[in-house]
Design a protein around this motif. Structure first.
Motif, PDB file in Angstrom:
ATOM      1  N   VAL A   1       2.646   7.411 -12.258  1.00  0.00           N
ATOM      2  CA  VAL A   1       3.671   8.231 -11.625  1.00  0.00           C
ATOM      3  C   VAL A   1       4.780   8.551 -12.500  1.00  0.00           C
ATOM      4  O   VAL A   1       4.757   7.754 -13.302  1.00  0.00           O
ATOM      5  CB  VAL A   1       4.230   7.645 -10.058  1.00  0.00           C
TER       6      VAL A   1
ATOM      7  N   PRO B   1       1.499   7.505   0.415  1.00  0.00           N
ATOM      8  CA  PRO B   1       3.034   7.818   0.309  1.00  0.00           C
ATOM      9  C   PRO B   1       3.660   7.358   1.645  1.00  0.00           C
ATOM     10  O   PRO B   1       3.035   7.456   2.816  1.00  0.00           O
ATOM     11  CB  PRO B   1       3.052   9.349   0.340  1.00  0.00           C
TER      12      PRO B   1
ATOM     13  N   ARG C   1       5.346   0.385  -4.598  1.00  0.00           N
ATOM     14  CA  ARG C   1       4.797   0.270  -5.986  1.00  0.00           C
ATOM     15  C   ARG C   1       5.538   0.644  -7.215  1.00  0.00           C
ATOM     16  O   ARG C   1       5.875   0.236  -8.079  1.00  0.00           O
ATOM     17  CB  ARG C   1       3.227   0.848  -6.107  1.00  0.00           C
ATOM     18  N   ILE C   2       6.386   1.954  -6.977  1.00  0.00           N
ATOM     19  CA  ILE C   2       7.059   2.646  -7.831  1.00  0.00           C
ATOM     20  C   ILE C   2       8.186   1.813  -8.090  1.00  0.00           C
ATOM     21  O   ILE C   2       8.793   1.574  -9.155  1.00  0.00           O
ATOM     22  CB  ILE C   2       7.513   3.923  -7.516  1.00  0.00           C
TER      23      ILE C   2
ATOM     24  N   GLN D   1       0.791  -1.246   0.044  1.00  0.00           N
ATOM     25  CA  GLN D   1       0.124   0.040   0.046  1.00  0.00           C
ATOM     26  C   GLN D   1       0.832   1.215  -0.078  1.00  0.00           C
ATOM     27  O   GLN D   1       0.279   2.240  -0.347  1.00  0.00           O
ATOM     28  CB  GLN D   1      -0.729  -0.023   1.271  1.00  0.00           C
ATOM     29  N   ILE D   2       2.104   0.995   0.176  1.00  0.00           N
ATOM     30  CA  ILE D   2       3.146   2.389   0.371  1.00  0.00           C
ATOM     31  C   ILE D   2       3.149   2.509  -1.358  1.00  0.00           C
ATOM     32  O   ILE D   2       3.739   1.631  -1.902  1.00  0.00           O
ATOM     33  CB  ILE D   2       4.289   1.994   0.933  1.00  0.00           C
ATOM     34  N   LEU D   3       2.983   3.922  -1.555  1.00  0.00           N
ATOM     35  CA  LEU D   3       3.212   4.323  -3.044  1.00  0.00           C
ATOM     36  C   LEU D   3       4.473   3.856  -3.763  1.00  0.00           C
ATOM     37  O   LEU D   3       4.832   3.399  -4.723  1.00  0.00           O
ATOM     38  CB  LEU D   3       2.712   5.507  -3.144  1.00  0.00           C
ATOM     39  N   GLU D   4       5.683   4.311  -2.645  1.00  0.00           N
ATOM     40  CA  GLU D   4       7.124   4.270  -3.027  1.00  0.00           C
ATOM     41  C   GLU D   4       7.407   2.492  -3.317  1.00  0.00           C
ATOM     42  O   GLU D   4       8.183   2.132  -4.121  1.00  0.00           O
ATOM     43  CB  GLU D   4       7.859   4.858  -1.996  1.00  0.00           C
TER      44      GLU D   4
ATOM     45  N   ILE E   1       9.037  12.874  -7.835  1.00  0.00           N
ATOM     46  CA  ILE E   1       7.903  12.135  -8.227  1.00  0.00           C
ATOM     47  C   ILE E   1       6.554  12.808  -8.299  1.00  0.00           C
ATOM     48  O   ILE E   1       6.342  13.320  -7.390  1.00  0.00           O
ATOM     49  CB  ILE E   1       7.726  10.930  -7.756  1.00  0.00           C
TER      50      ILE E   1
ATOM     51  N   GLN F   1       2.381  12.045  -9.211  1.00  0.00           N
ATOM     52  CA  GLN F   1       1.508  11.081  -9.511  1.00  0.00           C
ATOM     53  C   GLN F   1       0.464  11.950 -10.378  1.00  0.00           C
ATOM     54  O   GLN F   1      -0.052  13.132 -10.120  1.00  0.00           O
ATOM     55  CB  GLN F   1       1.022  10.608  -8.336  1.00  0.00           C
TER      56      GLN F   1
ATOM     57  N   LYS G   1       5.844   5.699 -14.701  1.00  0.00           N
ATOM     58  CA  LYS G   1       5.306   4.417 -14.402  1.00  0.00           C
ATOM     59  C   LYS G   1       3.787   4.253 -14.333  1.00  0.00           C
ATOM     60  O   LYS G   1       3.356   5.107 -13.299  1.00  0.00           O
ATOM     61  CB  LYS G   1       6.037   3.966 -13.286  1.00  0.00           C
TER      62      LYS G   1
ATOM     63  N   ILE H   1       4.528  13.999  -4.917  1.00  0.00           N
ATOM     64  CA  ILE H   1       4.782  12.821  -4.057  1.00  0.00           C
ATOM     65  C   ILE H   1       6.170  12.756  -3.407  1.00  0.00           C
ATOM     66  O   ILE H   1       6.349  12.670  -2.201  1.00  0.00           O
ATOM     67  CB  ILE H   1       4.623  11.454  -5.058  1.00  0.00           C
TER      68      ILE H   1
ATOM     69  N   LEU I   1       0.871   2.789 -12.369  1.00  0.00           N
ATOM     70  CA  LEU I   1       0.643   1.987 -11.225  1.00  0.00           C
ATOM     71  C   LEU I   1      -0.664   1.259 -11.387  1.00  0.00           C
ATOM     72  O   LEU I   1      -0.704  -0.053 -10.934  1.00  0.00           O
ATOM     73  CB  LEU I   1       0.689   2.784 -10.189  1.00  0.00           C
TER      74      LEU I   1
END
Lengths: 298, 298
Positions: free
Chosen positions: B52, B269, A295-296, A290-293, B4, B6, B34, B96, B36
């Motif tokens: 993102v 985040p 996923r990145i 669930q942490i955006l980073e 970054i 989003q 990217k 982000i 997501l």
């Protein structure tokens, strides 16, 4: 980078900048490998490199750097304050992201085997990779240092895990192993009594009956007139930061002392603090995905 | 990716998979961009893309997708349950990492200007980018929907910020703007009284006197026999998660009710939780650069 291992190889060269650049070079400009930091110390005559990467490219880069270090460093002429037994003194592999402890151990074993074969280097597996409890502690393996290894390796007890049973003539001996990320975490107390800090350190650290993955001592912060419990958390995935923090608060109470803050020294994986936030907020069913980073980075 | 942003563009096509693939295509396989997630809903007849990227490559990809969507979607034939005013209904840009709110607004303005010029699309700036407080709220801009825009844009009050003063014949009108990351955060209470959850929601949300960047309502979790304060945290950098969590605990006390946990829905985040851990552990002088993953992303 999705699967990430950290590696912190220590090389016995802290003075010759040309040699240092050559040793570091394999960690630069490679797909799947990222050099985060390196620091050299002339007194220690030692270079500590911090690099992260996907397991395969990281393995290749580390093996290249070992080859260069062996060519560039002559341990028969090496002097420095830091204990050392080889040109490539120690190579820890640390699982950071989407890599298990087992996989880090496998990576360490692969590097150890390949380095022994390619460079004729005797290698001890240490820490989590140790083949015997007596080999977990690096200090025990390194005892006698480079100069003492020629006798030490003749003992059956000190037969290397990989490579010849005699030190490399100019590069000595290397330790390779997996360990968990280490977090340097200190908790400050509103007292100037070092004794209280030491008593609390004893209560919370593993050595004297405390938490399994916590090492600690009391130290004085003279300029602030307070003391702190200074700790190394050797596996935050099993001994969480919040747990030792709360335990120190509880122990401090008996001395009428309060915790006034804490500090993290250097780098730590995001998970160590996410875990702590999830505890305090009582978040149910949280996933690191669930942490955006996260996923990145996939 | 070091800097970054989003972007979560909403397109008015949730049924035709060929068209959806064409619209998403500019977000795939690009350096510095990217994809997501994307989700389409046939009833809503809408596509929501989560992407993102570094500001410049992201800008280019978004402009390409706008061009494709305008070609593929005919709003004169569009039907769906979700309110909509254009083929590209709304494009929020969310800072982000290493990007300020100001820079996100600048990016939104650049995209708005270029899209207006390249595609003859009338564009309203909304949220943080709004040229007027009356344009902050997307619902107010979108009121009347696609079909009503032809009359609405004739009013001086609804002159678009960029582009012609008349809707694009088949693509309508688009809103573009910067907003802060939104965190869907819910706190669970050990009561089945929806009234208590609603009272607490009123106390903590901005609308009725609470925290500036918190929206909230009470809802029932029927299968668990409890209620929760269900919130949207609209700027966690200014209204921290721990603050609303602690405030709900305090408010719950007056009803003899306890907080039994919380949940985060979807992505957030890393900083939102790091911030919370740093608060509870009282960590002094913490920098996001101490997070290993931050360094890896640089």
């Amino acid at each position: 980078m999705n699967r990430i291992v950290q590696c912190v190889p220590n090389f016995s060269e802290g003075r010759d900048l040309d040699k240092i650049e050559k040793i570091i070079d394999p960690f630069r400009g490679k797909e799947g490998v990222k050099l985060l930091d390196y620091s050299r110390d002339a007194d220690h005559n030692r270079l500590v490199v911090t690099v992260v990467g996907e397991p395969e490219p990281l393995k290749k880069a580390v093996l290249q750097a070992i080859g260069i270090a062996i060519k560039e460093i002559d341990m028969t002429k090496h002097q420095g304050q830091h204990p050392r037994m080889g040109a490539v003194d120690v190579i820890p592999f640390i699982p950071i992201r989407n890599v298990t402890e087992e996989e880090a151990k496998e990576l360490a074993a692969q590097v150890a085997e390949a380095a022994a074969e390619q460079y004729g280097l005797p290698i001890f597996l240490y820490e989590k990779s140790a083949s015997d409890p007596g080999r977990e502690n690096l200090a025990k393996i390194r005892k006698g240092q480079f100069e003492g290894m020629f006798e030490k390796l003749k003992e059956e007890e000190w037969k290397p895990d990989f490579g010849p049973q005699t030190p490399h003539p100019t590069a000595g001996v290397t330790a390779v192993g997996a360990r968990m990320p280490l977090v340097a975490y200190n908790v400050n107390l509103d007292t100037n009594s070092l004794e209280i800090a030491n008593r609390i350190a004893k209560n919370v650290r593993h050595l004297s009956g405390g938490l399994r993955y916590c090492k600690g001592i009391g130290i004085e912060l003279e300029d602030r007139g307070i003391v702190q419990v200074s700790m190394n958390m050797t596996d935050f995935t099993k001994t969480a930061l919040y747990r030792v923090f709360e335990l120190i608060k509880i122990e401090a109470k008996r001395y009428g002392v309060n915790v006034v803050g804490s500090e993290v020294i250097g780098l730590l994986p995001m998970e160590a603090l996410i875990d702590t936030a999830v505890y305090y907020l009582g978040i149910e069913d949280f996933s690191m995905e669930q942490i955006l980073e996260s996923r990145i980075m996939e």
